[in-house]
Design an enzyme around this catalytic site. Structure first.
Site, PDB file in Angstrom:
ATOM      1  N   HIS A 172      -4.491  32.637 -15.785  1.00 20.46           N
ATOM      2  CA  HIS A 172      -5.945  32.522 -15.741  1.00 20.46           C
ATOM      3  C   HIS A 172      -6.483  32.661 -14.307  1.00 20.46           C
ATOM      4  O   HIS A 172      -6.123  31.887 -13.437  1.00 20.46           O
ATOM      5  CB  HIS A 172      -6.358  31.165 -16.323  1.00 20.46           C
ATOM      6  CG  HIS A 172      -7.832  31.013 -16.478  1.00 20.46           C
ATOM      7  ND1 HIS A 172      -8.584  31.848 -17.284  1.00 20.46           N
ATOM      8  CD2 HIS A 172      -8.704  30.121 -15.953  1.00 20.46           C
ATOM      9  CE1 HIS A 172      -9.855  31.467 -17.232  1.00 20.46           C
ATOM     10  NE2 HIS A 172      -9.958  30.424 -16.439  1.00 20.46           N
ATOM     11  N   ASP A 197      -2.754  34.211 -19.670  1.00 18.93           N
ATOM     12  CA  ASP A 197      -3.706  33.092 -19.639  1.00 18.93           C
ATOM     13  C   ASP A 197      -3.297  32.021 -20.644  1.00 18.93           C
ATOM     14  O   ASP A 197      -3.171  32.290 -21.836  1.00 18.93           O
ATOM     15  CB  ASP A 197      -5.103  33.631 -19.991  1.00 18.93           C
ATOM     16  CG  ASP A 197      -6.220  32.708 -19.547  1.00 18.93           C
ATOM     17  OD1 ASP A 197      -6.000  31.487 -19.485  1.00 18.93           O
ATOM     18  OD2 ASP A 197      -7.313  33.224 -19.255  1.00 18.93           O
ATOM     19  N   MET A 206     -15.245  26.606 -13.971  1.00 16.56           N
ATOM     20  CA  MET A 206     -15.129  25.150 -14.072  1.00 16.56           C
ATOM     21  C   MET A 206     -14.339  24.585 -12.894  1.00 16.56           C
ATOM     22  O   MET A 206     -13.278  25.098 -12.545  1.00 16.56           O
ATOM     23  CB  MET A 206     -14.406  24.818 -15.377  1.00 16.56           C
ATOM     24  CG  MET A 206     -14.129  23.363 -15.608  1.00 16.56           C
ATOM     25  SD  MET A 206     -13.375  23.100 -17.235  1.00 16.56           S
ATOM     26  CE  MET A 206     -11.655  23.344 -16.874  1.00 16.56           C
ATOM     27  N   SER A 219     -14.597  33.059 -15.350  1.00 17.01           N
ATOM     28  CA  SER A 219     -14.268  32.103 -16.397  1.00 17.01           C
ATOM     29  C   SER A 219     -15.563  31.671 -17.112  1.00 17.01           C
ATOM     30  O   SER A 219     -16.316  32.544 -17.524  1.00 17.01           O
ATOM     31  CB  SER A 219     -13.472  30.940 -15.782  1.00 17.01           C
ATOM     32  OG  SER A 219     -12.831  30.211 -16.792  1.00 17.01           O
ATOM     33  N   GLN A 220     -15.855  30.355 -17.215  1.00 15.63           N
ATOM     34  CA  GLN A 220     -17.042  29.977 -17.994  1.00 15.63           C
ATOM     35  C   GLN A 220     -18.339  30.546 -17.411  1.00 15.63           C
ATOM     36  O   GLN A 220     -19.327  30.727 -18.133  1.00 15.63           O
ATOM     37  CB  GLN A 220     -17.152  28.454 -18.142  1.00 15.63           C
ATOM     38  CG  GLN A 220     -17.471  27.719 -16.851  1.00 15.63           C
ATOM     39  CD  GLN A 220     -17.531  26.196 -17.012  1.00 15.63           C
ATOM     40  OE1 GLN A 220     -17.007  25.652 -17.985  1.00 15.63           O
ATOM     41  NE2 GLN A 220     -18.156  25.514 -16.079  1.00 15.63           N
TER      42      GLN A 220
END
Ligand SMILES: *[C@@H]1O[C@H](CO)[C@@H](O)[C@H](O)[C@H]1NC(C)=O
Ligand SMILES: *[C@@H]1O[C@H](CO)[C@@H](O)[C@H](O)[C@H]1NC(C)=O
Ligand SMILES: *[C@@H]1O[C@H](CO)[C@@H](O)[C@H](O)[C@H]1NC(C)=O
Length: 297
Positions: free
Chosen positions: A280, A224, A32, A106-107
């Site tokens: 993260h 995270d 993102m 991540s996403q």
């Protein structure tokens, strides 16, 4: 908003380097707010892979017709459409016809997993996800202290709108919003994650396709506070009906009924749970070389 929604999805590869090499190509899907071509993120990883793996072909997925559009598409759009579009592009790329390894950031990890499950050709061979949200999120990034009423209130407020069609179809993050206090609402209203996690129906080909992986590597970042709960990177999540206690993948129905093949992968020694000691997506080149690259040979 309308023009953003109507953005035509165009995928291109970030500066292609073709080389004869003994290594399979690698496909990256960024997270993102990032883009295909950010020199300090995907560009850095691409260079690292090519340095270490003899100039192997690396595709960094770009959605939209510019870097700005690509970045926007990480917030706005329909994940199902993006996955279908990426599938077409991978199929059209002759360099990938012999198969490829994939890394989701991540996403980008759950989106590439959807590619693995829905798009078996060309075959994905080894697949790593870093700090991904495989069971979704229930919390606003960095607001992770739920004895602080503000954080708890915020996630309850966000939940009120998350499954409304107007939001679902256009806001990417709503498509992995998982409200454990309303599992039924999540299963019915969320257009993406319940489908790839076999929550409503079991699509046997999703399972067969995932089982075809040689390795699935799941990285969780120990500090995270963006992914809430961070255990989602390992398919862990809140136990249904409440938002405090967690359950592991192994305790979940997804695993005990082996709805997606994760249990079989685990028993075959093909499912790997890694940690990285940082926030993260904070990792060093050395960590990446030591922990991820050995799976891409
Ligand atoms: C690296 O690639 C070149 C061709 O680009 C090839 O001749 C060579 O054998 C490769 N080396 C290794 C170690 O794979
Ligand atoms: C299962 O998934 C594949 C790939 O997305 C799709 O073509 C097929 O229609 C799905 N099958 C069912 C029964 O939904
Ligand atoms: C969490 O919030 C509570 C209530 O505001 C506070 O007392 C506590 O110190 C906070 N904990 C952390 C780790 O920030």
């Amino acid at each position: 908003m309308t023009s953003l929604i109507c953005v035509v999805l165009i995928l291109c590869t970030a500066s292609i380097t073709v080389a004869q090499s003994d290594y399979l190509p690698v496909v990256l899907w960024h997270g993102m707010g990032d883009s295909c071509c950010n020199p300090s993120t995907m560009g850095r990883i691409k260079n690292l892979i090519q340095e270490q793996h003899n100039g192997t072909y690396v595709v960094s997925i770009m959605i939209g017709n510019s870097i700005i559009a690509d970045e926007e598409s990480s917030f706005l759009g329909n994940a199902n459409d993006q996955v279908a579009f990426v599938c077409e592009k991978l199929q059209a790329d002759p360099e990938l016809s012999g198969g490829y390894h994939a890394i989701g950031f991540s996403q980008g990890g759950q989106f590439l997993r959807a590619v693995a499950q829905r798009c078996p050709s060309p075959p994905m061979v080894n697949f790593a996800t870093l700090g991904s949200q495989h069971q979704g999120v229930f919390g606003f990034p960095t607001c992770d202290n739920f004895t602080e009423p503000f954080c708890e209130d915020l996630r309850l407020v966000l939940s009120q709108g998350a499954y409304l069609p107007g939001l679902q179809n256009h806001v990417i993050q709503a498509q992995y919003w998982h409200d454990p206090l309303d599992e039924a609402g999540y299963r019915q209203g969320n257009i993406f994650l319940p489908d790839i996690n076999q929550e409503n129906t079991i699509n046997e080909s999703y399972k067969q396709n995932l089982l075809a992986l040689e390795n699935l590597i799941l990285v969780l970042f120990l500090q995270d506070i963006t992914v809430i709960p961070r255990e989602s990177s390992w398919f862990g999540f809140y136990k249904p009906g409440q938002d405090i206690e967690l359950q592991t993948l192994q305790e979940s129905v997804l695993y005990t009924e082996d709805r997606l093949g994760l249990k079989a992968l685990d028993e075959a020694g093909k499912l790997h749970f890694l940690t990285s000691d940082g926030g993260h997506m904070h990792y060093t080149d050395e960590w990446f070389i030591e922990n991820i690259l050995p799976y891409l040979t």
